[in-house]
Design a protein around this motif. Sequence first.
Motif, mmCIF file in Angstrom:
data_model
loop_
_atom_site.group_PDB
_atom_site.id
_atom_site.type_symbol
_atom_site.label_atom_id
_atom_site.label_comp_id
_atom_site.label_asym_id
_atom_site.label_seq_id
_atom_site.Cartn_x
_atom_site.Cartn_y
_atom_site.Cartn_z
ATOM 1 N N UNK B 33 0.837 -1.192 0.000
ATOM 2 C CA UNK B 33 0.000 0.000 0.000
ATOM 3 C C UNK B 33 0.874 1.244 0.000
ATOM 4 N N UNK B 34 0.266 2.345 -0.348
ATOM 5 C CA UNK B 34 1.000 3.611 -0.381
ATOM 6 C C UNK B 34 0.292 4.563 -1.322
ATOM 7 N N UNK B 35 0.617 5.845 -1.189
ATOM 8 C CA UNK B 35 -0.055 6.823 -2.035
ATOM 9 C C UNK B 35 0.402 6.687 -3.490
ATOM 10 N N UNK B 36 -0.253 7.409 -4.385
ATOM 11 C CA UNK B 36 0.149 7.363 -5.788
ATOM 12 C C UNK B 36 1.580 7.839 -5.925
ATOM 13 N N UNK B 153 -2.809 -3.820 -9.145
ATOM 14 C CA UNK B 153 -4.135 -3.287 -9.443
ATOM 15 C C UNK B 153 -4.959 -4.238 -10.321
ATOM 16 N N UNK B 154 -5.233 -5.441 -9.809
ATOM 17 C CA UNK B 154 -5.957 -6.407 -10.642
ATOM 18 C C UNK B 154 -7.387 -5.990 -10.944
ATOM 19 N N UNK B 155 -7.961 -5.134 -10.101
ATOM 20 C CA UNK B 155 -9.385 -4.843 -10.259
ATOM 21 C C UNK B 155 -9.657 -3.742 -11.259
ATOM 22 N N UNK B 156 -8.632 -3.193 -11.854
ATOM 23 C CA UNK B 156 -8.829 -2.026 -12.701
ATOM 24 C C UNK B 156 -9.877 -2.279 -13.793
ATOM 25 N N UNK B 181 1.001 -11.385 -3.717
ATOM 26 C CA UNK B 181 1.418 -10.013 -3.411
ATOM 27 C C UNK B 181 0.551 -9.117 -4.264
ATOM 28 N N UNK B 182 -0.235 -8.273 -3.647
ATOM 29 C CA UNK B 182 -1.185 -7.492 -4.430
ATOM 30 C C UNK B 182 -1.034 -6.002 -4.129
ATOM 31 N N UNK B 183 -1.131 -5.209 -5.187
ATOM 32 C CA UNK B 183 -1.190 -3.753 -5.044
ATOM 33 C C UNK B 183 -2.598 -3.359 -5.396
ATOM 34 N N UNK B 184 -3.296 -2.696 -4.518
ATOM 35 C CA UNK B 184 -4.620 -2.228 -4.911
ATOM 36 C C UNK B 184 -5.032 -1.055 -4.043
ATOM 37 N N UNK B 185 -5.761 -0.127 -4.656
ATOM 38 C CA UNK B 185 -6.316 0.980 -3.887
ATOM 39 C C UNK B 185 -7.756 0.673 -3.506
ATOM 40 N N UNK B 195 -4.785 -10.466 5.810
ATOM 41 C CA UNK B 195 -3.601 -10.095 5.036
ATOM 42 C C UNK B 195 -2.655 -9.238 5.866
ATOM 43 N N UNK B 196 -1.431 -9.141 5.379
ATOM 44 C CA UNK B 196 -0.466 -8.237 5.978
ATOM 45 C C UNK B 196 -0.224 -7.104 5.011
ATOM 46 N N UNK B 197 0.062 -5.939 5.549
ATOM 47 C CA UNK B 197 0.262 -4.791 4.672
ATOM 48 C C UNK B 197 1.722 -4.326 4.720
ATOM 49 N N UNK B 198 2.264 -4.092 3.563
ATOM 50 C CA UNK B 198 3.581 -3.455 3.468
ATOM 51 C C UNK B 198 3.321 -2.036 3.023
ATOM 52 N N UNK B 199 3.721 -1.092 3.856
ATOM 53 C CA UNK B 199 3.382 0.277 3.530
ATOM 54 C C UNK B 199 4.591 1.015 2.952
ATOM 55 N N UNK B 200 4.398 1.614 1.788
ATOM 56 C CA UNK B 200 5.480 2.411 1.178
ATOM 57 C C UNK B 200 5.132 3.884 1.289
ATOM 58 N N UNK B 201 6.139 4.706 1.115
ATOM 59 C CA UNK B 201 5.839 6.135 1.037
ATOM 60 C C UNK B 201 6.231 6.897 2.285
ATOM 61 N N UNK B 202 6.574 6.187 3.348
ATOM 62 C CA UNK B 202 7.051 6.895 4.524
ATOM 63 C C UNK B 202 8.529 7.259 4.393
ATOM 64 N N UNK B 203 9.221 6.551 3.531
ATOM 65 C CA UNK B 203 10.684 6.657 3.453
ATOM 66 C C UNK B 203 11.155 8.078 3.180
#
Lengths: 203, 203, 235, 235, 226
Positions: B33-36, B153-156, B181-185, B195-203
């Motif tokens: 997960x993470x912002x755009x 983003x499989x649901x697009x 491993x899924x990326x989805x908004x 599920x477990x979340x890996x969060x990006x964007x804090x770095x």
Amino acid sequence: MLDVTDLTFGFGKRPLFKGLCFSVTPGQLIRVDGHNGAGKSTLISIICGLMSGHTGSIRFADDDFRKWTSWVAPDANGLFPTLSAVANLEFWLRLRNQHTSTDVLRDCLNGWGISGDWLQVGLPVSKFSTGMKRRLALARLQLENSKLWLIDEPLFGLDERACLKFKNHVMEHLQAGGGVVVVTHDARLLDGIKHQTVFLGGA
Amino acid sequence: MLDVTDLTFGFGKRPLFKGLCFSVTPGQLIRVDGHNGAGKSTLISIICGLMSGHTGSIRFADDDFRKWTSWVAPDANGLFPTLSAVANLEFWLRLRNQHTSTDVLRDCLNGWGISGDWLQVGLPVSKFSTGMKRRLALARLQLENSKLWLIDEPLFGLDERACLKFKNHVMEHLQAGGGVVVVTHDARLLDGIKHQTVFLGGA
Amino acid sequence: MALNHPERKISWFDTVATLLRQSLRVDLSYPERLITPLFFAAIVLLLFSFAIPEQDPSIQPRMVIAQTQLAIFFALQLTFSRAFESERSDRVFEHLRLAPIDASAFTMGKILHVLVIGSLTMICTSVLSTILQGQDLAVITDPIFVGASILALVGLAGLGVLLAAITLRADGQAILFPLLYFPLSVPVLLSSTEALAAWMERRVWTDSMRSWSTILIAFDAIYLTLAVLLSPESE
Amino acid sequence: MALNHPERKISWFDTVATLLRQSLRVDLSYPERLITPLFFAAIVLLLFSFAIPEQDPSIQPRMVIAQTQLAIFFALQLTFSRAFESERSDRVFEHLRLAPIDASAFTMGKILHVLVIGSLTMICTSVLSTILQGQDLAVITDPIFVGASILALVGLAGLGVLLAAITLRADGQAILFPLLYFPLSVPVLLSSTEALAAWMERRVWTDSMRSWSTILIAFDAIYLTLAVLLSPESE
Amino acid sequence: MTNRKAFIPLCIGLSAMCIQWLLAWYWVPVDDAQGEVYRIIYVHVPAAFSAFLSAAILLFTSLLSLKSNDDRWLLTSRAATEIGLIFTILTLATGSIWGKPTWGVWWTWDARLTTTLLLALLYGGWILLFRALSPGTGRRRSCAILGLIIALDVPIIYQSVNWWRTLHQPQTILRRGGSTMDSDMLSVLLGGIIIMAMISVSMILVRYGTLGLERELEEKSLGELR
Ligand code: HEM
Ligand SMILES: Nc1ncnc2c1ncn2[C@@H]1O[C@H](COP(=O)(O)OP(=O)(O)OP(=O)(O)O)[C@@H](O)[C@H]1O
Ligand SMILES: Nc1ncnc2c1ncn2[C@@H]1O[C@H](COP(=O)(O)OP(=O)(O)OP(=O)(O)O)[C@@H](O)[C@H]1O
Ligand SMILES: [Mg+2]
Ligand SMILES: [Mg+2]
């Protein structure tokens, strides 16, 4: 603003939609719904005049609808990939006789989270992420400030925050008397917004 | 199945993510997960080996990970636009030594709502709607039946029904001991899935 | 919100200027695009020098012109086929169709763009070609040569834009384009070549020159008019 | 679910065959792709006949060969530059890299594909060219001509695939490809042309023919080996 | 990553070149056949050899960067290519200037001229390819392959002159059975070749240093924005 009467269209003989009637008045949001492949994007293209071959009538309130209509589609952000975000916005705004100062552009882009690197280094749009491209397209929609929005899956790729931001813009737009025709599978956008639904796919 | 340790990557010097650690074990779903623009798609590409330049290690359980891994990304359905749905599926399955009979293919496609016209007329995939293309890509994912899914983003573009269907497939896959491993908004997909979340964007 | 849309349309000339500026901006954002046709011309000439045997000295000057023209032609083809590249990506073209601009302004902007980069290509290619063929630069500053080249360029540019606009939305534009472009460019090329050949032979203004130049100008007019008239309006 | 993945990989030859079949299938689903190079060749020949003045009869046959070769070369360039077109759309290429196949099998499949469509292009163009130039078909059925052409084709195909793979993900692939392809194909073209010219002159197997054919074969080997060995593997 | 050390041989090289040019201009005798204009050989031939030297370095660095995991060798390749392009253009320019009085034309499709032109085009193509690819293993690999091919092309430049009819001077310096040149001319020329080679190698090193710096700067400016 827009009157669609008795619209029928199909590829080959099977019609995608038949005798469709609806109209958009100021402050109104129309949601076009239907399963995948129902013909929603086709409907939007036909309304815009990007596709032809329909029967029935599509009437806009005023002569040249392009002056007060904006369009966005999932594979059509309308961005020049080698240019920067600002260069892209400037071009499209100038074509609509809008001389927005670079500061205003930057503020707007900042609001959409397009800041820092992306602006200053002049990163070409082709290097933006999926969601950033869509944000840029929506920033353009916001700045163009047209009466009528014809938007096909505007939320594609946006994260939660950007979705909310866009939802606010839609509400403001409606309050100011604008009209919206939107195609979306994502209920988040329409939560709490009064709207009418045009359903395709029963035909 | 997959161990990511201390993964760091950035364009230029600014890191998109730094010292990332996570692992996927059978039956586990990891949400990235993470912002755009946070670097989610980049992360998936790096894991697949489509991009390089990272530091840290990515270890797969078995020698040639490509034999038991499938990948889907928002702009990468991997379809040959001039060929029909069946021709596309057949090709990708054959490359994985899967000789699925045409009947099975048709059944699967029917399940995804790709039937009638699309199959019989042999409509080339380029004429599919956004959502149909994505459905086809997911049908391929289902048929390939790999251990590990890396899906961006499989649901697009999918409608409600297809989303639910895919969610069921994910759950079945996890129950059978697969990893995702899924990326989805889109929170719809993960409702009720542990599920477990890996969060990006804090770095 | 500007719901009573103040004039949201710019004048025809402004539109043309804006479009031209944007096209050039895109070119400059990727300058390789401008240089490559030259490389290409050099290599075409090189191929000719390999493949074509030694010539009789009497036809040498005509051969130089012929090779220059062919090199220019190939280089231009490369330039033109890319002229619409940026519009094709991300459906910019559809966005342009939905912007409040006149289709004819769009076409005119594109023709001007193509003329600008086409003349650049042409000038550089001619210079390169005369040098590489060991000729005097005087050959290409001959006013008749310049005139014929400009007329040919205008015709080719009009045709190129016309076809690119028509085939823009067809699948596989890259292929359709040469398919139509080459046959239709033959009259322009033929008449300019023949007019020039007639000039080279006698250095006087003959009847045959007159008729070939008339054809050339006629085709220029036809292609330009068609391009502007048949601009890709909303369907 | 096949979590203990039974052999999910097919043999090298099967892979090559599958890829070749798929490429041909894509070509057939879009036959314009096969026809355009021919069309292009016809127009190149037409241009030559307009632009290039009458020749001395003594060099006429060499001229025919030269024009045929140039036409073939341009047509092949068009064919090759499109060899990876279907792989570039919708990121099929990335999907291929993530499929359990050997990179060398992928390259080999592509080389074979290019050879198949290249030979088609070559045969048709030669026939077309001899007919258009009013020559006997015997010229092009000469075994030495055929041999030299095949060797040249192999070298060009290897080079074409190699470069197409290198430039696959470059910005402006369409520009870079010809830019690199033309200069690098010169050794192949030069040696085949010279070998052929030596043959045309004397019709005996001379030393100069031998050395040119050696170079030709050497370049075939170099390009093919490099293409297969350095296939674009997973990064 | 500054490459100060490389400036030392560069300066030595440049001063040596001045001396060589003085010698070339005032000391070595005039050529019987061509007169004064022949003196351009003291730039022309060293430049040509330096252009080749870059190709040899390119071969070497390409092979290394095929093996290695970072961009160090790739950047060296880039430096070598750029310097090689400069010297190739210098060869072409001096050759053309020389060709005008001796052959009467600026250019002719002679084998060696053609192959030199090709070398320039290929160096240019390499740089364009480098710029068009995004950093990573893919770029490293693609550029290395192209570098290899380019380097393989150079021996042909050298050999083709023997095989193909030509206007250009046949090889006089390096040939079996001794050189055919006057010994004074030869020594100045050989000296020039060595000096120019030294200059080009130190230029490559300097350029390598600035390329590294450029990258660092780019990264810094990106870093500061955060
Ligand atoms: C644009 C035109 C020219 C180009 C591109 C060119 C290129 C080259 C190259 C690449 C070399 C080094 C290769 C070798 O030594 O075998 C060379 C050497 C040489 N060139 Fe040129 N050249 C040109 C014009 C001329 C002219 C006009 C002359 C004099 C009439 C000339 C005289 C020489 C001589 C004497 C050498 C040394 C040959 C040897 O000792 O091996 N070049 N040239
Ligand atoms: N070649 C490049 N050079 C510099 N920056 C790049 C390049 N490619 C991508 N980026 C940047 O890297 C960041 C991560 O992109 P990525 O596509 O991984 O984002 P994402 O998390 O998938 O976002 P989204 O939710 O919008 O899909 C973006 O900010 C993008 O601008
Ligand atoms: N050129 C064509 N020829 C035949 N059928 C076509 C053509 N173009 C589109 N179609 C079909 O028309 C239907 C409508 O497509 P459209 O893109 O409008 O669907 P949509 O409602 O937008 O679907 P989605 O929710 O997936 O975006 C699809 O079933 C598609 O297969
Ligand atoms: Mg749609
Ligand atoms: Mg993404």
